[in-house]
Motif scaffolding. Sequence first.
Motif, mmCIF file in Angstrom:
data_model
loop_
_atom_site.group_PDB
_atom_site.id
_atom_site.type_symbol
_atom_site.label_atom_id
_atom_site.label_comp_id
_atom_site.label_asym_id
_atom_site.label_seq_id
_atom_site.Cartn_x
_atom_site.Cartn_y
_atom_site.Cartn_z
ATOM 1 N N ILE A 1 1.567 -1.241 -0.371
ATOM 2 C CA ILE A 1 0.134 0.012 -0.031
ATOM 3 C C ILE A 1 0.736 1.078 -0.119
ATOM 4 C CG2 ILE A 1 -1.550 1.542 1.140
ATOM 5 C CD1 ILE A 1 -2.677 -1.650 2.439
ATOM 6 N N LEU A 2 0.676 1.408 -1.391
ATOM 7 C CA LEU A 2 2.451 2.854 -1.471
ATOM 8 C C LEU A 2 1.057 4.590 -1.280
ATOM 9 C CD1 LEU A 2 3.765 1.113 -4.056
ATOM 10 C CD2 LEU A 2 4.495 0.804 -0.815
ATOM 11 N N ASP A 3 1.624 5.274 -0.559
ATOM 12 C CA ASP A 3 1.454 6.749 -0.735
ATOM 13 C C ASP A 3 2.533 7.401 -1.676
ATOM 14 O OD1 ASP A 3 -0.651 8.928 -0.419
ATOM 15 O OD2 ASP A 3 0.725 8.977 1.095
ATOM 16 N N VAL A 4 3.132 6.871 -1.235
ATOM 17 C CA VAL A 4 4.034 7.399 -1.493
ATOM 18 C C VAL A 4 5.328 6.534 -2.986
ATOM 19 C CG1 VAL A 4 5.334 9.560 0.491
ATOM 20 C CG2 VAL A 4 5.875 6.995 0.204
ATOM 21 N N LEU A 5 6.394 6.571 -3.828
ATOM 22 C CA LEU A 5 6.773 6.332 -4.523
ATOM 23 C C LEU A 5 7.993 6.359 -4.833
ATOM 24 C CD1 LEU A 5 4.882 3.634 -5.446
ATOM 25 C CD2 LEU A 5 4.032 6.043 -5.469
ATOM 26 N N PRO A 6 9.419 6.370 -5.515
ATOM 27 C CA PRO A 6 10.498 6.982 -5.998
ATOM 28 C C PRO A 6 10.632 7.822 -7.298
ATOM 29 C CG PRO A 6 10.215 4.477 -6.111
ATOM 30 C CD PRO A 6 8.990 4.691 -5.738
ATOM 31 N N GLU A 7 8.803 8.179 -8.086
ATOM 32 C CA GLU A 7 8.823 8.485 -8.653
ATOM 33 C C GLU A 7 7.350 8.902 -8.609
ATOM 34 O OE1 GLU A 7 9.187 9.690 -13.960
ATOM 35 O OE2 GLU A 7 10.092 7.788 -12.811
ATOM 36 N N GLU A 8 7.423 10.388 -8.481
ATOM 37 C CA GLU A 8 6.152 11.106 -8.559
ATOM 38 C C GLU A 8 5.829 12.589 -9.051
ATOM 39 O OE1 GLU A 8 4.826 11.739 -4.391
ATOM 40 O OE2 GLU A 8 5.888 10.081 -3.879
ATOM 41 N N PRO A 9 4.761 12.257 -10.336
ATOM 42 C CA PRO A 9 3.585 10.896 -10.510
ATOM 43 C C PRO A 9 4.524 9.882 -10.790
ATOM 44 C CG PRO A 9 3.606 13.453 -10.819
ATOM 45 C CD PRO A 9 4.679 13.176 -11.041
ATOM 46 N N LEU A 10 4.261 9.095 -10.326
ATOM 47 C CA LEU A 10 4.240 7.519 -10.993
ATOM 48 C C LEU A 10 3.456 7.562 -12.690
ATOM 49 C CD1 LEU A 10 5.039 4.727 -10.459
ATOM 50 C CD2 LEU A 10 3.301 3.859 -10.001
ATOM 51 N N PRO A 11 4.713 7.397 -13.600
ATOM 52 C CA PRO A 11 4.601 6.789 -15.073
ATOM 53 C C PRO A 11 3.181 5.518 -14.769
ATOM 54 C CG PRO A 11 7.319 7.048 -14.574
ATOM 55 C CD PRO A 11 5.975 7.009 -12.931
ATOM 56 N N SER A 12 2.595 5.911 -15.915
ATOM 57 C CA SER A 12 1.500 4.819 -16.001
ATOM 58 C C SER A 12 1.792 4.008 -16.776
ATOM 59 C CB SER A 12 0.206 5.514 -17.720
ATOM 60 O OG SER A 12 1.099 6.144 -18.170
ATOM 61 N N SER A 13 3.632 4.209 -17.231
ATOM 62 C CA SER A 13 4.222 2.848 -17.504
ATOM 63 C C SER A 13 4.353 1.467 -16.299
ATOM 64 C CB SER A 13 5.100 3.055 -18.484
ATOM 65 O OG SER A 13 5.960 4.006 -17.868
ATOM 66 N N SER A 14 3.896 2.158 -15.462
ATOM 67 C CA SER A 14 4.360 1.097 -13.662
ATOM 68 C C SER A 14 3.790 0.362 -13.783
ATOM 69 C CB SER A 14 4.483 2.262 -12.864
ATOM 70 O OG SER A 14 4.992 1.298 -11.548
ATOM 71 N N LEU A 15 4.760 -0.654 -14.043
ATOM 72 C CA LEU A 15 3.605 -2.276 -13.099
ATOM 73 C C LEU A 15 3.078 -2.534 -12.315
ATOM 74 C CD1 LEU A 15 6.971 -4.769 -15.002
ATOM 75 C CD2 LEU A 15 4.688 -3.537 -15.853
ATOM 76 N N LEU A 16 3.720 -1.474 -11.515
ATOM 77 C CA LEU A 16 3.032 -1.206 -9.839
ATOM 78 C C LEU A 16 1.148 -1.198 -10.346
ATOM 79 C CD1 LEU A 16 5.654 0.769 -7.863
ATOM 80 C CD2 LEU A 16 4.539 -1.225 -7.515
ATOM 81 N N TRP A 17 0.666 0.133 -11.594
ATOM 82 C CA TRP A 17 -0.961 0.475 -11.237
ATOM 83 C C TRP A 17 -1.565 -1.434 -11.588
ATOM 84 C CZ3 TRP A 17 -2.423 4.782 -10.197
ATOM 85 C CH2 TRP A 17 -1.429 5.854 -10.311
ATOM 86 N N LYS A 18 -0.352 -1.949 -12.705
ATOM 87 C CA LYS A 18 -1.664 -3.614 -12.306
ATOM 88 C C LYS A 18 -1.750 -4.078 -11.878
ATOM 89 C CE LYS A 18 -3.076 -1.316 -16.802
ATOM 90 N NZ LYS A 18 -4.488 -1.585 -16.940
ATOM 91 N N HIS A 19 -0.602 -3.983 -10.837
ATOM 92 C CA HIS A 19 -0.200 -5.386 -9.534
ATOM 93 C C HIS A 19 -1.562 -5.225 -9.118
ATOM 94 C CE1 HIS A 19 1.316 -8.589 -7.725
ATOM 95 N NE2 HIS A 19 2.812 -7.995 -7.998
ATOM 96 N N PRO A 20 -2.153 -6.618 -8.612
ATOM 97 C CA PRO A 20 -3.365 -7.395 -7.786
ATOM 98 C C PRO A 20 -3.356 -6.796 -6.627
ATOM 99 C CG PRO A 20 -2.622 -9.487 -8.522
ATOM 100 C CD PRO A 20 -1.547 -8.717 -9.520
ATOM 101 N N ASN A 21 -2.218 -6.769 -6.213
ATOM 102 C CA ASN A 21 -1.941 -6.538 -4.853
ATOM 103 C C ASN A 21 -1.463 -4.991 -4.413
ATOM 104 O OD1 ASN A 21 -2.929 -9.381 -4.274
ATOM 105 N ND2 ASN A 21 -1.496 -10.275 -4.548
ATOM 106 N N VAL A 22 -0.750 -4.556 -4.608
ATOM 107 C CA VAL A 22 -0.632 -3.080 -5.022
ATOM 108 C C VAL A 22 -1.775 -2.193 -5.040
ATOM 109 C CG1 VAL A 22 0.917 -1.333 -5.927
ATOM 110 C CG2 VAL A 22 1.292 -3.670 -5.796
ATOM 111 N N THR A 23 -1.941 -1.169 -3.877
ATOM 112 C CA THR A 23 -2.911 -0.261 -4.045
ATOM 113 C C THR A 23 -1.805 0.926 -3.449
ATOM 114 O OG1 THR A 23 -4.222 -1.076 -2.428
ATOM 115 C CG2 THR A 23 -4.484 1.309 -2.640
#
Length: 332
Positions: free
Chosen positions: A269-291
């Motif tokens: 569960i991530l409110d902060v990321l290494p790169e912000e805004p998080l790019p739409s290409s990031s695999l984190l967006w699609k991972h089923p266990n990531v918020t």
Amino acid sequence: MRRPIVCVLSEVPKLTEELKRRCAHNCDKIVSISPKDVQQEDRLLLKEADIIVSDPNFAHLWLNGLHNLKFVHGTWAGADRLMRLVQEQNVTPQFPYCRFAGRFGQAISEYVISYIVAQERNFRKVYEAEAECKWSQEIREHIVQKTRNLDKLSIGILGVGDIGKCVAKMCKTFGMTVWGMVTSLPEENACQYVDEYRTGSDIDSILSNCDYLCSILPSTPKTRGLFDGDRFKACSSKQPVFMNVGRGDICSEQSILNALQQGWIRAAILDVLPEEPLPSSSLLWKHPNVTITPHCSALSLPDEVASLISENIENYMLDRPLKYVIDWSKGY
């Protein structure tokens, strides 16, 4: 002591108006300067300023050459952007810098508890079923078989400062077992809501004993990349949920994805990321266990920012110690 001139360089909405309402009686004048369109007359005002109120990303406008400056008051909790600029320029400012602190604990505590409950009760699936107008027996079975009440859970709070103590209090109120990571073990005045303290050198004992990990760590040379590589491997016995409401550079995107793939953690569960805004290409967006939430677990609200700044202006006028002054050598 003469009343100070205050210049405001901030994108916090209506902050100047709030400051005028709260502390005009203590100031000679309070003026707002557009930080993205600084005119020559604005630079003259900055040179006159005794106090500057500024978002940290505008530090380049006041870090050098303002000889009248008594102190700078930030509008964010973090000072990492400022410290990077200080390090790049290899300077040690001769004035105090006050963080906006002591106001985020309640909001971040509510965020942490909300997402723990949402995780345990599988609210994501609940919302999906609701959108489909579906009365889901599967969700009911999940709640019966897998949901854990909070009083059966443990949480490791990485960074037990002002915010961490608030989070600890909230979690303890719900019956959770609380572990806390600190720079040094407290000899006295330990937080009554923390059951187990560990230092950073013993972080693996927290990772291996907790159902949830909540990072509230600042960005410093010691914390950057702390969870890179295989650090999450120490979590494999409990497979906790990793939450980050501190700073995104404590671990890379790849480290989080690898920890999920290896089963070392079961969700993030991530409110902060290494790169912000998080790019739409990031695999984190699609991972089923990531918020992912857009750095909104706590925000700088104008009335709260103005309240602390007005308190520190009064401290300055009465020659009392300023609150939340960072240590330039530590970066926090």
